[in-house]
Motif scaffolding. Structure first.
Motif, mmCIF file in Angstrom:
data_model
loop_
_atom_site.group_PDB
_atom_site.id
_atom_site.type_symbol
_atom_site.label_atom_id
_atom_site.label_comp_id
_atom_site.label_asym_id
_atom_site.label_seq_id
_atom_site.Cartn_x
_atom_site.Cartn_y
_atom_site.Cartn_z
ATOM 1 N N THR A 25 0.821 -1.210 0.000
ATOM 2 C CA THR A 25 0.000 0.000 0.000
ATOM 3 C C THR A 25 0.858 1.265 0.000
ATOM 4 O O THR A 25 0.497 2.257 -0.628
ATOM 5 C CB THR A 25 -0.930 0.046 1.232
ATOM 6 N N GLY A 26 1.987 1.216 0.707
ATOM 7 C CA GLY A 26 2.825 2.408 0.833
ATOM 8 C C GLY A 26 3.684 2.660 -0.377
ATOM 9 O O GLY A 26 3.468 3.620 -1.123
ATOM 10 N N ILE A 27 4.661 1.809 -0.593
ATOM 11 C CA ILE A 27 5.602 2.022 -1.693
ATOM 12 C C ILE A 27 4.910 1.781 -3.029
ATOM 13 O O ILE A 27 5.068 2.534 -3.978
ATOM 14 C CB ILE A 27 6.822 1.078 -1.558
ATOM 15 N N GLY A 28 4.111 0.702 -3.097
ATOM 16 C CA GLY A 28 3.437 0.393 -4.356
ATOM 17 C C GLY A 28 2.285 1.346 -4.646
ATOM 18 O O GLY A 28 2.194 1.900 -5.733
ATOM 19 N N GLY A 29 1.415 1.558 -3.659
ATOM 20 C CA GLY A 29 0.209 2.337 -3.902
ATOM 21 C C GLY A 29 0.306 3.803 -3.516
ATOM 22 O O GLY A 29 -0.644 4.541 -3.679
#
Lengths: 305, 303
Positions: free
Chosen positions: A264-268
């Motif tokens: 969720t953080g790095i990807g999204g």
């Protein structure tokens, strides 16, 4: 007042030492403590344009979203399962290995076993996971060829969610058990041989001597490492390794808190939400560590602090 | 050593039947464990030099069959692999240099008994072992420092490890007699000269341990490279390894026409890649292992 002036005096006398350590202190302030300051974005709606300080406060919105979210129970359950699985199966293995290696009096055999069991520790995770994929492949892997040879059905180890945790934990034991045994071997080498001699003269068997002399000798080490492991109960394995082994097919059993934060953080790019999940995770771990340490200190003499 | 031989003979006098059974049990188990650990490694090596047909059908299970060097020759022709090797050599040498220098800079003052504030500074470092900002705030920091997609992102955020500082400090405290420091200091030896003339020359073994620890770590790590680098030209070997081993992507395979032969070659290449990626470690292993154990033991003395 007095301590302050003595500090000034000490700095003046050994200013070189303070100068030497300054870059290291700067490193920790910037790369370890500044991110702790940055944790506040978990309570804000962080946007890069506004920065950490000026982004608006939103309270516990991101935490609530996580707790009520679809993935919450799955992620928590997987995290706990992987940690408990590693703890229950993986923790005793190096201890047993060390106790057995310690009984070996043949020098070359001892170093032979040690050299071999230490070796996988030096492999990178990419290589280890690569070996897993190669050996456990359903069509081409040697393990499934062996299963077929025994008349069994081949198993999709790397894609079947039922197998994910087993493969993860057992391969971890494969890679780290020898290395983990070193510290127990060191504790065992501190055992006074006279104790063994006295026990032998009293007619104690090898097994009794191991149980009554060697096992108590390593208990403090066991306790310390156990506390550290308990403190990481919500760690859920190594993010690096999980990311290498994870794909869409096994996500339902491989998705833990750290991979969820990553996705969720790095990807999204949902920075605030992911930071909230991450903060929840490290807060729980910290509390666990402190309370387990507290219990250990009350119950026995060993504790981290 | 002496005590061990007395124990040995003492044990032998009363080697009862039960003890001998236990002995046998332990030897059998240890042989079993060693084989279990060794087997995948031997298999990978054999597979890397065997005809891939025998490998994928499971005919080759231990001894290499139908020698071939196609895996290794293909790898050496691959641009990515050579590039990865070159980049990794750079990251390992520059990173390790920074790591060791930073470790000494922290460990030397902390090892000095007359260094006021050592407890507080150690606690300041050690706290980061138990609590950290986590992945996202760290990622945002690196981004805002404009380190993304530069080699700095690989070297600076992991400039030093607390555990290694503790190991180094403990070793300096135990390895160098305090009287030596005191008398040198009374003779007017400054703190910096003491570091270079007395402390460092006397701690070459622990320095070697540190170099090895950090070098192996730098060699094996891929995570920071994965999240901070997007330019393939800068990728370390481990990232290319991940593509080839875990995702099964090999340049040759994708660009060339599809054929069974190529698919089979791809299999051999994977196994060869495992060996090639660990070559420096394989060559150094007996040496490495000894020093690593030493590091673990010093670390275990307690920080």
């Amino acid at each position: 007042m007095r301590s302050r002036s003595s500090l000034v005096k000490a700095i003046r006398r050994h200013w070189v030492l303070y100068l030497l350590i300054a870059p290291v202190i700067a490193y920790f302030i910037i790369f370890c403590y500044f991110p702790m300051y940055g944790v506040q974005i978990a309570f804000k709606n962080f946007t890069a344009a506004k920065g950490i300080w000026d982004s608006p406060w939103v309270g516990f919105v991101h935490f609530e979203r996580f707790f009520k979210g679809y993935y919450f129970s799955r992620v928590i359950l997987n995290t706990l399962q992987i940690s408990l699985y590693s703890l229950v199966i993986g923790f005793p293995v190096p201890i047993l290995l060390a106790l057995m290696i310690n009984e070996v009096r043949t020098k070359w055999f001892r170093s032979f076993v040690q050299t071999i069991t230490y070796a996988p520790h030096f492999l990178s995770l990419t290589v280890v996971v690569g070996i897993l994929f190669a050996l456990l492949s359903t069509q081409k892997g040697i393990v499934n060829h062996a299963l077929r040879g025994l008349g069994l059905e081949p198993i999709a180890f790397m894609t079947d969610p039922h197998w994910f945790k087993t493969v993860y934990v057992l391969s971890d034991i494969w890679q780290q058990m020898g290395w983990g045994s070193i510290i127990y071997l060191a504790a065992l080498s501190g055992v006074d041989p006279q104790q063994h001699e006295a026990a032998t003269i009293d007619g104690a068997s090898r097994l009794r001597r191991i149980w009554h002399i060697n096992v108590p000798a390593i208990m403090p080490t066991v306790a310390i490492l156990f506390i550290l492991n308990m403190g990481n109960l919500m760690g859920g394995g190594s993010l690096e390794k999980l990311l290498l082994m994870q794909h869409d097919l096994n996500l339902e059993s491989s998705d833990v808190i750290s991979t969820y934060v990553f996705r969720t953080g790095i990807g999204g790019a949902e920075y605030s939400f992911a930071a909230a999940v991450g903060l929840f995770n490290s807060a729980v771990n910290f509390l666990l560590l402190v309370s387990v340490n507290y219990i250990a200190r009350k119950a026995g003499e060993t504790s981290l602090w | 050593m002496v005590t061990q031989t007395t124990l040995k003979s003492g044990g032998r006098i009363r080697q009862s039947a039960g003890d001998r059974v236990l002995d046998l049990f332990i030897y059998v188990w240890l042989i079993f464990v060693a084989m279990l650990v060794l087997y995948p490694l031997v298999y990978v090596f054999s597979a890397s030099i065997s005809n891939p047909e025998h490998v994928v059908t499971g005919k080759m299970w231990l001894i290499p069959m139908d020698f071939t060097s196609v895996g290794y020759t293909k790898l050496l022709q691959d641009k990515d692999v050579l590039l990865g090797y070159r980049n990794t050599l750079f990251y390992v040498s520059a990173g390790t240099l920074v790591n060791v220098v930073m470790t000494v800079l922290a460990a030397y003052p902390l090892s000095r008994r007359d260094f006021v504030g050592r407890g507080a500074i150690t606690a300041f470092f050690a706290f980061t072992l138990f609590f950290s900002g986590g992945l996202i705030p760290t990622y945002l920091l690196i981004k805002s420092l404009h380190m993304v997609n530069t080699f700095w992102a690989i070297i600076i955020p992991t400039a030093v490890s607390v555990l290694n500082i503790v190991i180094m400090r403990t070793s300096l405290e135990h390895g160098i007699p305090n009287e030596l420091i005191e008398s040198a200091s009374m003779d007017g030896c400054g703190d910096l000269r003491m570091l270079f003339r007395i402390v460092l020359p006397l701690s070459l073994p622990i320095l070697a341990v540190m170099v090895l620890y950090y070098a192996v770590w730098n060699w094996n790590t891929y995570f920071n490279a994965m999240i901070y680098l997007n330019d393939r030209e800068k990728f370390p070997l481990q990232l290319f390894l991940r593509d080839i081993l875990v995702r099964g992507e090999f340049n040759e395979l994708q660009t060339g026409e599809f054929s069974i032969q190529r698919v089979l070659e791809g299999e051999t290449i994977k196994y060869a890649m495992v060996i090639v990626a660990n070559l420096p470690m394989l060559l150094l292993y007996p040496f490495l292992q000894k020093y690593f154990v030493k590091g673990v033991l010093i670390g275990a003395i307690k920080g």
